[in-house]
Design an enzyme around this catalytic site. Sequence first.
Site, PDB file in Angstrom:
ATOM      1  N   CYS A  12      55.874 -52.653  -0.753  1.00  0.00           N
ATOM      2  CA  CYS A  12      56.402 -53.229  -1.986  1.00  0.00           C
ATOM      3  C   CYS A  12      57.902 -52.937  -1.988  1.00  0.00           C
ATOM      4  O   CYS A  12      58.478 -52.597  -0.946  1.00  0.00           O
ATOM      5  CB  CYS A  12      55.677 -52.693  -3.217  1.00  0.00           C
ATOM      6  SG  CYS A  12      55.815 -50.911  -3.469  1.00  0.00           S
ATOM      7  N   ASN A  15      58.108 -48.553  -3.071  1.00  0.00           N
ATOM      8  CA  ASN A  15      57.091 -47.622  -2.535  1.00  0.00           C
ATOM      9  C   ASN A  15      56.833 -46.446  -3.481  1.00  0.00           C
ATOM     10  O   ASN A  15      56.547 -45.327  -3.058  1.00  0.00           O
ATOM     11  CB  ASN A  15      57.443 -47.109  -1.132  1.00  0.00           C
ATOM     12  CG  ASN A  15      56.322 -46.337  -0.442  1.00  0.00           C
ATOM     13  OD1 ASN A  15      56.559 -45.382   0.282  1.00  0.00           O
ATOM     14  ND2 ASN A  15      55.084 -46.714  -0.661  1.00  0.00           N
ATOM     15  N   CYS A  17      55.344 -47.523  -6.912  1.00  0.00           N
ATOM     16  CA  CYS A  17      54.383 -48.044  -7.894  1.00  0.00           C
ATOM     17  C   CYS A  17      53.182 -48.722  -7.229  1.00  0.00           C
ATOM     18  O   CYS A  17      52.071 -48.190  -7.228  1.00  0.00           O
ATOM     19  CB  CYS A  17      55.060 -49.025  -8.850  1.00  0.00           C
ATOM     20  SG  CYS A  17      56.368 -48.284  -9.846  1.00  0.00           S
ATOM     21  N   ARG A  18      53.396 -49.920  -6.642  1.00  0.00           N
ATOM     22  CA  ARG A  18      52.258 -50.718  -6.179  1.00  0.00           C
ATOM     23  C   ARG A  18      51.710 -50.297  -4.820  1.00  0.00           C
ATOM     24  O   ARG A  18      50.493 -50.147  -4.657  1.00  0.00           O
ATOM     25  CB  ARG A  18      52.646 -52.212  -6.131  1.00  0.00           C
ATOM     26  CG  ARG A  18      52.884 -52.802  -7.493  1.00  0.00           C
ATOM     27  CD  ARG A  18      53.604 -54.124  -7.374  1.00  0.00           C
ATOM     28  NE  ARG A  18      54.974 -53.938  -6.916  1.00  0.00           N
ATOM     29  CZ  ARG A  18      55.814 -54.909  -6.605  1.00  0.00           C
ATOM     30  NH1 ARG A  18      55.412 -56.165  -6.696  1.00  0.00           N
ATOM     31  NH2 ARG A  18      57.039 -54.645  -6.221  1.00  0.00           N
ATOM     32  N   SER A  19      52.586 -50.148  -3.816  1.00  0.00           N
ATOM     33  CA  SER A  19      52.039 -49.878  -2.470  1.00  0.00           C
ATOM     34  C   SER A  19      51.394 -48.493  -2.359  1.00  0.00           C
ATOM     35  O   SER A  19      50.399 -48.357  -1.625  1.00  0.00           O
ATOM     36  CB  SER A  19      53.066 -50.132  -1.362  1.00  0.00           C
ATOM     37  OG  SER A  19      54.220 -49.352  -1.504  1.00  0.00           O
ATOM     38  N   ASP A 129      55.392 -56.597 -10.067  1.00  0.00           N
ATOM     39  CA  ASP A 129      56.061 -55.302 -10.150  1.00  0.00           C
ATOM     40  C   ASP A 129      55.902 -54.723 -11.563  1.00  0.00           C
ATOM     41  O   ASP A 129      56.385 -55.302 -12.528  1.00  0.00           O
ATOM     42  CB  ASP A 129      57.543 -55.526  -9.832  1.00  0.00           C
ATOM     43  CG  ASP A 129      58.313 -54.227  -9.730  1.00  0.00           C
ATOM     44  OD1 ASP A 129      57.746 -53.171 -10.061  1.00  0.00           O
ATOM     45  OD2 ASP A 129      59.471 -54.287  -9.306  1.00  0.00           O
TER      46      ASP A 129
HETATM   47  P1  4NP Z   1      57.276 -50.901  -6.628  1.00  0.00           P
HETATM   48  O1  4NP Z   1      58.080 -50.851  -8.014  1.00  0.00           O
HETATM   49  O2  4NP Z   1      57.998 -51.890  -5.737  1.00  0.00           O
HETATM   50  O3  4NP Z   1      55.911 -51.369  -6.998  1.00  0.00           O
HETATM   51  O4  4NP Z   1      57.323 -49.492  -6.080  1.00  0.00           O
HETATM   52  C1  4NP Z   1      59.452 -50.567  -8.078  1.00  0.00           C
HETATM   53  C2  4NP Z   1      59.867 -49.266  -8.067  1.00  0.00           C
HETATM   54  C3  4NP Z   1      61.215 -48.971  -8.154  1.00  0.00           C
HETATM   55  C4  4NP Z   1      62.133 -49.989  -8.254  1.00  0.00           C
HETATM   56  C5  4NP Z   1      61.708 -51.296  -8.262  1.00  0.00           C
HETATM   57  C6  4NP Z   1      60.361 -51.597  -8.163  1.00  0.00           C
HETATM   58  N1  4NP Z   1      63.519 -49.690  -8.374  1.00  0.00           N
HETATM   59  O5  4NP Z   1      64.316 -50.615  -8.552  1.00  0.00           O
HETATM   60  O6  4NP Z   1      63.901 -48.514  -8.292  1.00  0.00           O
END
Ligand code: 4NP
Length: 159
Positions: A12, A15, A17-19, A129
């Site tokens: 994702c 790394n 939240c989702r993955s 996201d």
């Molecule tokens: P993820 O979510 O891609 O599901 O881990 C996010 C986590 C952090 C950020 C963006 C999306 N960020 O911009 O820091």
Amino acid sequence: MSEPISSILFICLGNICRSPLAEGVFRNEAQKRGVADQLTIDSAGTGGWHIGNPPDQRSIETAANHDINISHQVCRRLTSRDFNTFDLILGMDNSNIINATSANRANGPAQLLLFTQFAGMRDDLEIADPYYSGVEGFETAYQLIKQASRSTLDRLFAD
Ligand code: 4NP
């Protein structure tokens, strides 16, 4: 196994939240089927803001609500080497696929696909996201990830 896939990397953006949720939920589903020892399962982010950090607390809590512990996971960034060491790299949304193919990172034999697409779910279905959403967004992501994990395991371990 009907397809020669033994290593899967979930990706994702961050790394956190989702993955990490996908890594934990998929491993849990694989364990329930008794096939986890046949698979290498990992996760990574296309962005590098959170390298070395544990998953987002909301992901940890969402997983824990479903009796899955992901608190030990450590954020890392996707590398070009991952395209040589993994059979399959599964993104949560279309931007993950675009980001992973940029910067000459996708230079190995790994298949790079949307998770829901590999799972045979609706064509345009992305796992959104949840970073800027409330906890409901994390539960929605969890439910989609669980469904996609089960369908993926059905596909990989079809008789
Ligand atoms: P993820 O979510 O891609 O599901 O881990 C996010 C986590 C952090 C950020 C963006 C999306 N960020 O911009 O820091």
